[in-house]
Design a protein around this motif. Structure first.
Motif, short mmCIF file in Angstrom:
data_model
loop_
_atom_site.label_atom_id
_atom_site.label_comp_id
_atom_site.label_asym_id
_atom_site.label_seq_id
_atom_site.Cartn_x
_atom_site.Cartn_y
_atom_site.Cartn_z
N VAL A 481 -23.78 -77.64 -158.34
CA VAL A 481 -23.76 -76.43 -157.53
C VAL A 481 -24.15 -75.24 -158.39
CG1 VAL A 481 -22.11 -77.18 -155.79
CG2 VAL A 481 -21.27 -76.14 -157.90
N MET A 482 -24.88 -74.32 -157.80
CA MET A 482 -25.27 -73.07 -158.45
C MET A 482 -24.38 -71.98 -157.87
SD MET A 482 -29.07 -71.39 -158.71
CE MET A 482 -29.32 -71.37 -156.92
N LEU A 483 -23.58 -71.37 -158.73
CA LEU A 483 -22.47 -70.52 -158.26
C LEU A 483 -22.67 -69.08 -158.70
CD1 LEU A 483 -19.64 -70.52 -156.91
CD2 LEU A 483 -18.68 -70.99 -159.17
N LEU A 484 -22.58 -68.17 -157.74
CA LEU A 484 -22.59 -66.74 -158.02
C LEU A 484 -21.20 -66.25 -158.36
CD1 LEU A 484 -24.80 -65.55 -155.02
CD2 LEU A 484 -25.45 -65.44 -157.43
N PRO A 485 -21.09 -65.16 -159.12
CA PRO A 485 -19.76 -64.57 -159.35
C PRO A 485 -19.22 -63.96 -158.07
CG PRO A 485 -21.47 -63.13 -160.20
CD PRO A 485 -22.16 -64.39 -159.77
N PRO A 486 -17.92 -63.69 -158.01
CA PRO A 486 -17.30 -63.13 -156.78
C PRO A 486 -17.59 -61.63 -156.66
CG PRO A 486 -15.64 -63.39 -158.47
CD PRO A 486 -16.91 -63.96 -159.05
N TYR A 487 -18.82 -61.30 -156.28
CA TYR A 487 -19.33 -59.94 -156.41
C TYR A 487 -18.66 -58.93 -155.48
CZ TYR A 487 -22.17 -61.81 -152.57
OH TYR A 487 -22.59 -62.42 -151.40
N LEU A 488 -18.11 -59.36 -154.37
CA LEU A 488 -17.55 -58.40 -153.42
C LEU A 488 -16.33 -57.67 -153.97
CD1 LEU A 488 -17.83 -60.13 -149.92
CD2 LEU A 488 -19.14 -58.19 -150.80
N VAL A 489 -15.62 -58.30 -154.91
CA VAL A 489 -14.41 -57.66 -155.44
C VAL A 489 -14.70 -56.85 -156.70
CG1 VAL A 489 -12.92 -59.45 -154.51
CG2 VAL A 489 -13.78 -59.70 -156.84
N LYS A 490 -15.99 -56.72 -157.07
CA LYS A 490 -16.36 -55.99 -158.30
C LYS A 490 -15.50 -56.50 -159.47
CE LYS A 490 -19.03 -53.58 -155.67
NZ LYS A 490 -20.44 -54.02 -155.53
N PRO A 491 -15.65 -57.75 -159.82
CA PRO A 491 -14.67 -58.40 -160.70
C PRO A 491 -14.78 -57.95 -162.15
CG PRO A 491 -16.52 -59.86 -160.32
CD PRO A 491 -16.74 -58.66 -159.44
N SER A 492 -13.64 -58.03 -162.83
CA SER A 492 -13.61 -57.90 -164.28
C SER A 492 -14.06 -59.21 -164.90
CB SER A 492 -12.19 -57.58 -164.74
OG SER A 492 -11.32 -58.67 -164.45
N GLY A 493 -14.26 -59.20 -166.22
CA GLY A 493 -14.65 -60.43 -166.90
C GLY A 493 -13.63 -61.53 -166.74
N SER A 494 -12.34 -61.18 -166.82
CA SER A 494 -11.31 -62.22 -166.68
C SER A 494 -11.29 -62.78 -165.28
CB SER A 494 -9.94 -61.65 -167.04
OG SER A 494 -9.58 -60.59 -166.17
N GLN A 495 -11.56 -61.94 -164.28
CA GLN A 495 -11.62 -62.44 -162.91
C GLN A 495 -12.79 -63.41 -162.73
OE1 GLN A 495 -11.46 -58.35 -161.18
NE2 GLN A 495 -10.14 -59.30 -159.63
N VAL A 496 -13.91 -63.11 -163.36
CA VAL A 496 -15.07 -64.00 -163.28
C VAL A 496 -14.74 -65.34 -163.93
CG1 VAL A 496 -17.46 -64.35 -164.02
CG2 VAL A 496 -16.73 -62.12 -163.19
N ILE A 497 -14.08 -65.30 -165.09
CA ILE A 497 -13.70 -66.54 -165.77
C ILE A 497 -12.75 -67.35 -164.92
CG2 ILE A 497 -12.45 -67.48 -167.76
CD1 ILE A 497 -13.61 -65.12 -169.40
N ASP A 498 -11.75 -66.70 -164.34
CA ASP A 498 -10.80 -67.42 -163.50
C ASP A 498 -11.49 -68.05 -162.29
OD1 ASP A 498 -8.77 -66.74 -165.19
OD2 ASP A 498 -8.02 -65.09 -163.97
#
Length: 668
Positions: A481-498
């Motif tokens: 799967v090709m996965l985008l980051p959770p862009y709607l929440v304007k994530p921090s780096g730690s949120q992207v990692i989680d």
């Protein structure tokens, strides 16, 4: 030896939906998805729930563990995160037994060598042994002193059918596959249990049959059942009485010829010693997800001193726990069989990158392929799945906007004839945002299974929904799967990692990171991508941040990196170490020769051929109308029937299409 220290301890709560409920249909769910199965007392879940832990060291090495948590795995996660992890940081991971003693001492004086504390310690202990095996370059059973057997005998646990006739039929089916030992999960009443036993015994004369009574009986009932089992030559009687009643178990064991088996509720050698000294148990059943490997080996030695065999218990633990149990069972001398739960095994491998070796008759203690740290090849699967020319397919629609599957089939054939190395669906070029879940399944039904890997885009910004999309893609044949980051929440780096860590751990497919800040608004610097690519289950990254080549070069020495942007900078990216490119799908027959020329060392020839393609490549990058451009090219090439796009996408205007015709004429 190199000094190695523990740098990080991560925990992951996992809840997987099985194809069939554990031990068969259940009477209904309570709030939270938990329910009772009368007459059994325990709480059950409709899902397979567990907690995984990963211990990472200063040299980048890592180990995986799992603690038994059939309900509320969040409790174990909190214990590991709050109590155990701080005591591990900075420690030498090869000192497994001293670390076990250290962790046990944290709450020992408060009475917590048992219960959730012990289960959490088990997860950490398994991870430490896995890590030690990697650091020493040896399988865990070798570190335990060596394997007594190369294949671990097993027995099939549970015949989850509602009637005796159906249970007997299932037993006969297992016997036909070579199984010669089964355990029945009963406790439904003495007469009912014996009727079930007799029905299953009649299904095949060579079956050894055990009964797990799930702690349902009082002493008088257990004596009646046990004496009847003596007459039938039963293999063993497990959990006949409430687990705290040592005295009654001692009386029962003394009265029966059928061995009395207990142990899944115990966590340490001290508990087992009391039962062994009282002769209240004839077969010890520690569960490695509750004892860990260290304590399980101590229990086995205490049992050996009392001449009592050990048959490790296993219920709903997933692949890490199964593999740990196999290595443990291989290293115990008096070990008649390991419990094999078919329902569990149908789910257990979903957290591993390759299945556990063996089957319902025996399992093999090989060096199991836990999820790996780097975005390089999956163990035992050769090169990364995402490599080479992987066009992102357009989604053909009829003029009325419905899916045009015949055109999609022609598009797939065109890719295969052009020599692509894979195909991608639901990417930016696919109008994935405009597709329903049912349509995604239909599309994968056409694209998957054609001899090349399939990458499925996932654009959900909710963790749970993203996991469900990944599971659906896996079910319908996708390979990555090709996965985008959770862009709607304007994530921090730690949120992207989680986010990526959770989806990679629970989705069931390898993950490609899609780094596309122009579309998502989420910048992903090299330092963040390195952390993401170290996550287990993350296999590669697609770079679409201009300038792409420097970013590719910063990552390609250690990770699998691909380019995007309609292959606009593909030669620069390949020069910096990219392993693949993912353009749109209308010109693979023209791009494949360019890449072949490059791989043959003719860089000047590749640049010259690529320069001819640049007007078409550039034209297909126009925001808002790129989908229309891709489809109009495919229509003009006779591959799909209509250039229809779905709202809110727009069709290109006549002047734009006239210019496109000029570009195609020049290429022709």
């Amino acid at each position: 030896m190199l000094q190695v220290k523990i740098e990080r301890v991560d925990t992951f709560v996992v809840k997987l939906v099985p194809p069939e409920a554990y031990l068969g249909a259940h009477p209904g769910e309570a709030e939270g998805g938990y329910f009772l199965r009368p007459p059994w007392r325990s709480l059950y879940s409709s899902r397979f729930e567990t907690v995984l832990t990963r211990i990472t060291c200063s040299d980048g090495s890592y180990g995986w563990g799992e603690g038994l948590a059939p309900v509320a795995p969040e409790v174990l996660k909190e214990i590991i995160d709050r109590l155990l992890a701080p005591a591990l940081l900075g420690q030498d991971p090869r000192r497994v037994r001293p670390l076990w003693t250290r962790l046990g001492g944290l709450m020992r004086e408060r009475g917590h060598l048992v219960g959730h504390q012990a289960d959490a310690m088990a997860a950490v202990d398994i991870a430490l042994w896995d890590l030690a095996g990697k650091l020493h370059g040896a399988p865990v059973h070798a570190l335990l002193g060596g394997a007594f057997r190369d294949e671990v005998p097993t027995y099939v646990s549970g015949l989850p059918r509602p009637t005796d006739a159906e249970r007997a039929a299932l037993a006969a089916e297992w016997a036909g596959r070579g199984v010669r030992a089964v355990k029945l999960h009963l406790g439904n009443g003495v007469e009912e249990d014996l009727a079930t036993y007799d029905a299953v015994a009649a299904a095949h004369p060579g079956l050894r049959i055990a009964i797990d009574a799930h702690w349902a009986y009082d002493l008088s009932q257990a004596l009646r059942l046990g004496r009847a089992l003596d007459e039938r030559g039963a293999w063993f009687l497990e959990a006949p009485l409430v687990p705290e009643d040592l005295a009654a178990h001692r009386e029962l064991a003394a009265a029966l010829a059928t061995p009395v088996a207990v142990g899944e509720a115990m966590r340490n050698r001290y508990e087992f010693r009391a039962w062994l000294e009282a002769r209240a148990v004839d077969l010890c059943q520690p569960d490695v997800g509750r004892t860990g490997i260290t304590e399980a080996m101590a229990i086995a030695e205490v049992a050996a001193a009392h001449h009592v065999p050990v048959a490790p218990h296993h219920s709903v633990g997933l692949g890490v726990m199964v593999a740990a149990g196999v290595h443990l069972a291989a290293a115990i001398e008096a070990m008649p069989a390991l419990e094999y739960q078919p329902g569990t095994m149908a789910v257990a491998d979903r957290v591993l990158t390759a299945p556990i070796a063996g089957g319902p008759r025996q399992l093999r203690p090989v060096r199991h392929p836990w999820p790996r740290r780097r975005g390089r090849p999956l163990p035992d699967r050769g090169a990364p799945v995402s490599r080479g020319l992987i066009p992102v397919l357009a989604t053909p629609f009829h003029p009325d906007g419905t899916l045009d599957l015949p055109s999609l089939r022609r598009l797939v054939d065109f890719q295969l004839e052009s020599g692509v190395d894979g195909m991608a669906v639901f990417g930016f070029a696919s109008e994935g945002f405009a597709l329903t879940a049912a349509e995604r399944a239909e599309i994968l039904g056409v694209v998957a299974g054609n001899g090349v890997p399939v990458v499925a885009g996932v654009g959900s910004t909710g963790t749970l929904d993203a996991i469900e999309q990944v599971r659906a893609a896996a079910e319908h044949g996708a390979d990555v799967v090709m996965l985008l980051p959770p862009y709607l929440v304007k994530p921090s780096g730690s949120q992207v990692i989680d986010f990526f860590g959770a989806v990679a751990a629970e989705g069931g497919l390898p993950v490609m990171i899609q780094d596309a800040p122009a579309q998502t608004g989420v910048p992903m610097p090299v330092s963040l991508l390195v952390e993401l690519l170290k996550l287990e289950g993350v296999e590669s990254v697609k770079i679409e941040t201009q300038p792409t080549a420097p970013k590719v070069g910063a990552l390609a020495a250690d990770f699998a990196v691909l380019g995007g942007q309609n292959a606009l900078f593909v030669l620069e990216e390949y020069a910096r170490g990219a392993v693949g490119t993912m353009p749109a799908c209308e010109f693979p027959d023209l791009l494949a020769p360019v890449l072949s020329t490059w791989s043959e060392g003719d860089r000047a020839g590749a640049r010259a051929a690529f320069t001819r393609l640049l007007p078409l490549i550039r034209y297909g990058l126009q925001p808002g109308i790129a989908w229309s451009i891709h489809k109009h090219v495919l229509v003009r090439r006779g591959i799909i029937a209509s250039a229809t796009v779905r709202p809110p996408a727009l069709d290109a205007d006549a002047a734009t299409l006239a210019w496109l015709d000029d570009i195609l004429d020049d290429l022709a």
